[in-house]
Each structure stands twice: as C-alpha cells, then as structure tokens.
Design a protein around this motif. Structure first.
Motif, PDB file in Angstrom:
ATOM      1  N   UNK A 136     -18.205  -1.463 -15.748  1.00  0.00           N
ATOM      2  CA  UNK A 136     -17.899  -3.151 -14.852  1.00  0.00           C
ATOM      3  C   UNK A 136     -17.114  -2.282 -13.272  1.00  0.00           C
ATOM      4  N   UNK A 137     -17.470  -3.231 -12.513  1.00  0.00           N
ATOM      5  CA  UNK A 137     -17.293  -2.979 -10.948  1.00  0.00           C
ATOM      6  C   UNK A 137     -15.413  -2.822 -10.480  1.00  0.00           C
ATOM      7  N   UNK A 138     -15.970  -1.876 -10.058  1.00  0.00           N
ATOM      8  CA  UNK A 138     -14.026  -1.651  -9.372  1.00  0.00           C
ATOM      9  C   UNK A 138     -13.809  -1.543  -8.267  1.00  0.00           C
ATOM     10  N   UNK A 139     -12.482  -1.730  -7.410  1.00  0.00           N
ATOM     11  CA  UNK A 139     -11.993  -1.313  -6.323  1.00  0.00           C
ATOM     12  C   UNK A 139     -10.993  -0.480  -5.776  1.00  0.00           C
ATOM     13  N   UNK A 140     -11.654   0.540  -5.671  1.00  0.00           N
ATOM     14  CA  UNK A 140     -10.632   1.771  -5.077  1.00  0.00           C
ATOM     15  C   UNK A 140      -9.756   1.357  -3.328  1.00  0.00           C
ATOM     16  N   UNK A 141      -8.970   1.794  -2.994  1.00  0.00           N
ATOM     17  CA  UNK A 141      -8.142   1.015  -1.951  1.00  0.00           C
ATOM     18  C   UNK A 141      -7.831   2.475  -1.522  1.00  0.00           C
ATOM     19  N   UNK A 142      -7.616   2.997  -0.369  1.00  0.00           N
ATOM     20  CA  UNK A 142      -6.201   4.147   0.077  1.00  0.00           C
ATOM     21  C   UNK A 142      -5.165   3.738   0.592  1.00  0.00           C
ATOM     22  N   UNK A 143      -4.355   4.007  -0.209  1.00  0.00           N
ATOM     23  CA  UNK A 143      -2.419   4.554   0.538  1.00  0.00           C
ATOM     24  C   UNK A 143      -2.270   3.366  -0.139  1.00  0.00           C
ATOM     25  N   UNK A 144      -0.828   3.865  -0.288  1.00  0.00           N
ATOM     26  CA  UNK A 144      -0.062   2.534  -1.526  1.00  0.00           C
ATOM     27  C   UNK A 144      -0.457   1.386  -1.866  1.00  0.00           C
ATOM     28  N   UNK A 145      -0.121   1.374  -3.499  1.00  0.00           N
ATOM     29  CA  UNK A 145       0.030   0.172  -3.700  1.00  0.00           C
ATOM     30  C   UNK A 145       0.258  -0.854  -2.948  1.00  0.00           C
ATOM     31  N   UNK A 146      -0.905  -2.294  -2.693  1.00  0.00           N
ATOM     32  CA  UNK A 146      -0.447  -3.182  -1.919  1.00  0.00           C
ATOM     33  C   UNK A 146       0.479  -4.042  -2.679  1.00  0.00           C
ATOM     34  N   UNK A 147       1.473  -4.228  -2.198  1.00  0.00           N
ATOM     35  CA  UNK A 147       2.852  -6.008  -3.142  1.00  0.00           C
ATOM     36  C   UNK A 147       1.802  -6.328  -3.857  1.00  0.00           C
ATOM     37  N   UNK A 148       2.293  -6.910  -4.709  1.00  0.00           N
ATOM     38  CA  UNK A 148       1.409  -8.084  -5.689  1.00  0.00           C
ATOM     39  C   UNK A 148       1.239  -9.314  -4.852  1.00  0.00           C
ATOM     40  N   UNK A 149       1.836  -9.515  -4.861  1.00  0.00           N
ATOM     41  CA  UNK A 149       1.241 -11.397  -3.662  1.00  0.00           C
ATOM     42  C   UNK A 149       0.450 -10.746  -2.589  1.00  0.00           C
ATOM     43  N   UNK A 150       0.685  -9.560  -2.072  1.00  0.00           N
ATOM     44  CA  UNK A 150      -0.840  -9.124  -0.968  1.00  0.00           C
ATOM     45  C   UNK A 150      -2.073  -9.410  -1.990  1.00  0.00           C
ATOM     46  N   UNK A 151      -1.720  -8.267  -2.950  1.00  0.00           N
ATOM     47  CA  UNK A 151      -3.089  -7.946  -3.734  1.00  0.00           C
ATOM     48  C   UNK A 151      -3.693  -9.549  -5.018  1.00  0.00           C
ATOM     49  N   UNK A 152      -2.889 -10.157  -5.100  1.00  0.00           N
ATOM     50  CA  UNK A 152      -3.609 -12.017  -5.626  1.00  0.00           C
ATOM     51  C   UNK A 152      -4.254 -11.953  -4.502  1.00  0.00           C
ATOM     52  N   UNK A 153      -3.786 -12.172  -3.215  1.00  0.00           N
ATOM     53  CA  UNK A 153      -4.193 -12.599  -1.937  1.00  0.00           C
ATOM     54  C   UNK A 153      -5.272 -12.265  -1.772  1.00  0.00           C
ATOM     55  N   UNK A 154      -5.430 -10.891  -1.503  1.00  0.00           N
ATOM     56  CA  UNK A 154      -6.981 -10.122  -1.772  1.00  0.00           C
ATOM     57  C   UNK A 154      -8.007 -10.578  -2.640  1.00  0.00           C
ATOM     58  N   UNK A 155      -7.723 -11.318  -4.174  1.00  0.00           N
ATOM     59  CA  UNK A 155      -8.195 -10.961  -5.218  1.00  0.00           C
ATOM     60  C   UNK A 155      -9.206 -12.907  -5.162  1.00  0.00           C
ATOM     61  N   UNK A 156      -7.999 -13.591  -4.571  1.00  0.00           N
ATOM     62  CA  UNK A 156      -8.331 -14.673  -4.181  1.00  0.00           C
ATOM     63  C   UNK A 156      -9.967 -15.132  -3.256  1.00  0.00           C
ATOM     64  N   UNK A 157      -8.985 -14.109  -2.450  1.00  0.00           N
ATOM     65  CA  UNK A 157     -10.332 -14.871  -0.920  1.00  0.00           C
ATOM     66  C   UNK A 157     -11.636 -13.751  -1.919  1.00  0.00           C
ATOM     67  N   UNK A 158     -11.502 -12.732  -2.422  1.00  0.00           N
ATOM     68  CA  UNK A 158     -12.712 -12.054  -3.094  1.00  0.00           C
ATOM     69  C   UNK A 158     -13.513 -13.554  -3.755  1.00  0.00           C
ATOM     70  N   UNK A 159     -12.636 -13.780  -4.724  1.00  0.00           N
ATOM     71  CA  UNK A 159     -13.045 -15.154  -5.614  1.00  0.00           C
ATOM     72  C   UNK A 159     -13.782 -16.040  -4.474  1.00  0.00           C
TER      73      UNK A 159
END
Length: 370
Positions: free
Chosen positions: A307-330
């Motif tokens: 499965x494809x995974x994404x590894x980000x550096x730093x603190x976990x993004x706020x849930x809203x920001x993470x969802x925004x990134x996922x939506x853009x990627x979709x």
C-alpha cells in the motif's frame, strides 16, 4: 602577480600555503575545513585520482574513484555553458566531501574564480556578510527554499548571479512556484557521483522553463529494456553507464525524468511510481502556510500486497489541515495512487549531503523496509 586565495568560513587561505599545507599549526581548523583544504591541496599538487563517497540517498553508500581528467572535463563544460569567468565570485555551500560540493571547488580552481566556502547549512546566506554579491552558486532544494522563506531580501542577492544550480533532490511544487520570483536562470541538475556531477540541466524559471532535461555537450543518452536512462560520454571514460532512473527520451539530447525503478510500488497488481505521487503531494502541501518535508513509500498490505503511504516531517497536522491535504490529493491522483496512511517523523534522518534518508527514517518509525 596577485596571490590566489579562497575564503573558508571567513578565514583566508592562499593557494601556495594550501599546496604546502603550511597553515595547520597556525590556523585552527575544524574537521570540515580540514577536509575541504585537503582536497584543494591534492588538486593544486596535481593528484590524478580522487576517491569519492556516494551520498547513499538511494542505496548503500560506496566509494568510487574519479580521474582528474573526468573532473576537469565536467568542470570546463559547466564553466563554458554558464559563461563563468576568472575573478568572478562563487559561493560554495554544498558539502565538499561529496561530488556536488567537490566539483564546485574544481570549477573555481580551474577558472580562478574567487571562492567563498561556508558550511553546508540550511540558510548559507546567513553565514556571509549581508548583501555580499556572488556570480554563481549551487544549492540543494531545501537550502533554496529556506533562503527564500527566511530571507526575502535575498532575492536581490540571488538575482545578481549569472546562474544558480539546484540539485540532489526533486524540486517540489512550492519551491518551483517561489523560483518564479527570481530573474537569475536557475537550473535543476541531473547527474551522479559516477558522472562527476551533472550531465544534463533543466531550466526551472522564466518564460523558457522546461519539464525536460537538456544534456551537456558530448553526452549520448539511451534506454535499457526497463526504460532506464543510459549514459555514454568522455566523462564516463566512454563506457555506458546504466542508471536506475526511468525516463522518457524526447530527442537525442532531451529527456523527461519519471522516477527511479526501485521506487515502483505494486499495489493490488497496479504499478504506481512513487515520484508521480510525490508531485501531487507537493502541490497539495503547498496550500499550507509552511509545507513540511515528506516522502512517499510503501508498506505490506494483506489485501493489496503493498500500500502507498505518506511520511511527513514534523508535528502531526491538525485534523482539518490533514483532511484538506487529502482532499486536494484526491483531485490529483487516481484511486490506487492515493496514500492509504500518513505517518509523522519529528525529524527526518539525512545523508552527509543533506538528502533525506528514507531507509533510516522509516526504520526509526518502526516501518518495514524490506
């Protein structure tokens, strides 16, 4: 005749004392300074072969040997291509123990440019006097990104240059966008230790910015049965070098880089190229106020195999920001290309050249690395 010299971390060293290595007791040196001056001494005293460590960003680091002739050919072609002249000023801020920084030294020594060498830090312009002007430099993408984010006034400083090289890693969407603020021609390099630095350049900014690389003089390119780039040139001693880079050849001198053959993920029977996913991730993250570093990898999966995974550096993004990134990627990726999980690493492990070590970072996170 004026004595030639270079400036290293603010200290002036004349070529005759470098060749004799006569300053060791009179000027205190740290390890990086000593290694830099030892290479310059070897070059000035006519050494013909140079053992060089590969970076290890795509595999196990190894020691190879390049001849003086190979390094001279590469350096002279770059100097000619960019129109560099004696006494022009060069800023060297790449690690001089590896090929990119080493070849900056060779270009300066051959052309008798005025070299200013500093430690390979995130923002190298912070180590030189404010407003100091240079004619040429080379950076890794992270350095250029940091300079443009931390020092907006540096745009004028960079624009004074004839040319800028950037290499060692892909140029992300946000940096590509930032580079349009620069008037100085900025080139993404393609090359490796075995080719004594770059064999092709891609213009990143201005009206003639390109998606393809243009080979330098004397380089013949081809493909093997995997679709990977092959290189033959006097720089390779006229031997054919087979790379692990999947490319699309457009003309005898132009190619588009797709990704590395060992970065292909077989997920549910569909082959996904990691670098294709990373382009979309880069664009999605660019919408954040400050885009973190990242990479795309894979993990075992019972249903899909991988499965494809994404590894980000730093603190976990706020849930809203993470969802925004996922939506853009979709909106940018096909279903099977979408990362199934996101992992966070407080700080990525790096190689000696400042490249991200995916292997060591994943090991720290307890992820499978084959």
């Amino acid at each position: 005749m004026t004595q030639r010299f270079l400036t290293l971390n603010g200290k002036k060293f004349y070529y005759d004392e470098i060749a004799a290595y006569s300053f060791r007791n009179s000027i205190p040196l740290n390890g990086y300074e000593a290694k830099t001056l030892e290479f310059c001494r070897d070059w000035l005293t006519g050494v013909q072969e140079f053992p060089i460590q590969t970076s290890g960003s795509t595999g196990t680091p190894k020691l190879i040997t390049l001849s003086r002739r190979q390094m001279e050919i590469s350096a002279r072609r770059t100097v000619q291509l960019l129109g560099l002249q004696p006494n022009e000023r060069m800023l060297i801020c790449l690690n001089t123990e590896y090929i990119a920084g080493m070849m900056m030294l060779v270009r300066g020594l051959l052309t008798e440019m005025q070299m200013t060498v500093v430690e390979p830090v995130g923002n190298p312009l912070a180590l030189v006097p404010e407003g100091e002007q240079y004619d040429f430099s080379s950076f890794v993408p992270m350095q250029l990104q940091t300079i443009l984010q931390e020092s907006p006034q540096a745009v004028e400083q960079l624009n004074h240059m004839k040319a800028i090289l950037v290499g060692g890693a892909p140029v992300g969407f946000s940096l590509q966008r930032e580079l349009q603020r620069l008037q100085v021609p900025t080139y993404h390099t393609y090359g490796m230790t075995e080719t004594a630095s770059h064999i092709a350049l891609r213009l990143l900014n201005g009206p003639d910015a390109a998606e393809y690389y243009e080979t330098i003089e004397g380089v013949t390119i081809g493909q093997d049965n995997r679709g990977c780039l092959t290189i033959k040139a006097d720089i390779t001693e006229n031997e054919t070098l087979v790379t692990n880079d999947i490319v699309e050849i457009l003309t005898p001198t132009r190619f588009r880089w797709i990704g590395r053959a060992d970065n292909t993920i077989n997920t549910g029977g569909v082959k996904v190229q990691t670098e294709v996913v990373e382009v979309a991730v880069s664009e999605a993250l660019a919408e954040l106020e400050q885009a973190p570093r990242f990479f795309v990898a894979s993990q075992p999966d019972e249903l899909l195999g991988e499965k494809v995974i994404l590894v980000l550096e730093g603190k976990q993004l706020p849930e809203e920001a993470e969802q925004q990134v996922m939506e853009k990627m979709r909106g940018l990726l096909r279903k099977f290309e979408m990362p199934k999980d996101i992992y966070y690493s407080p700080a990525f492990s790096e190689t000696g050249t400042g490249k991200v070590s995916r292997l060591r970072t994943m090991q720290k996170l307890g992820l499978e690395t084959d």
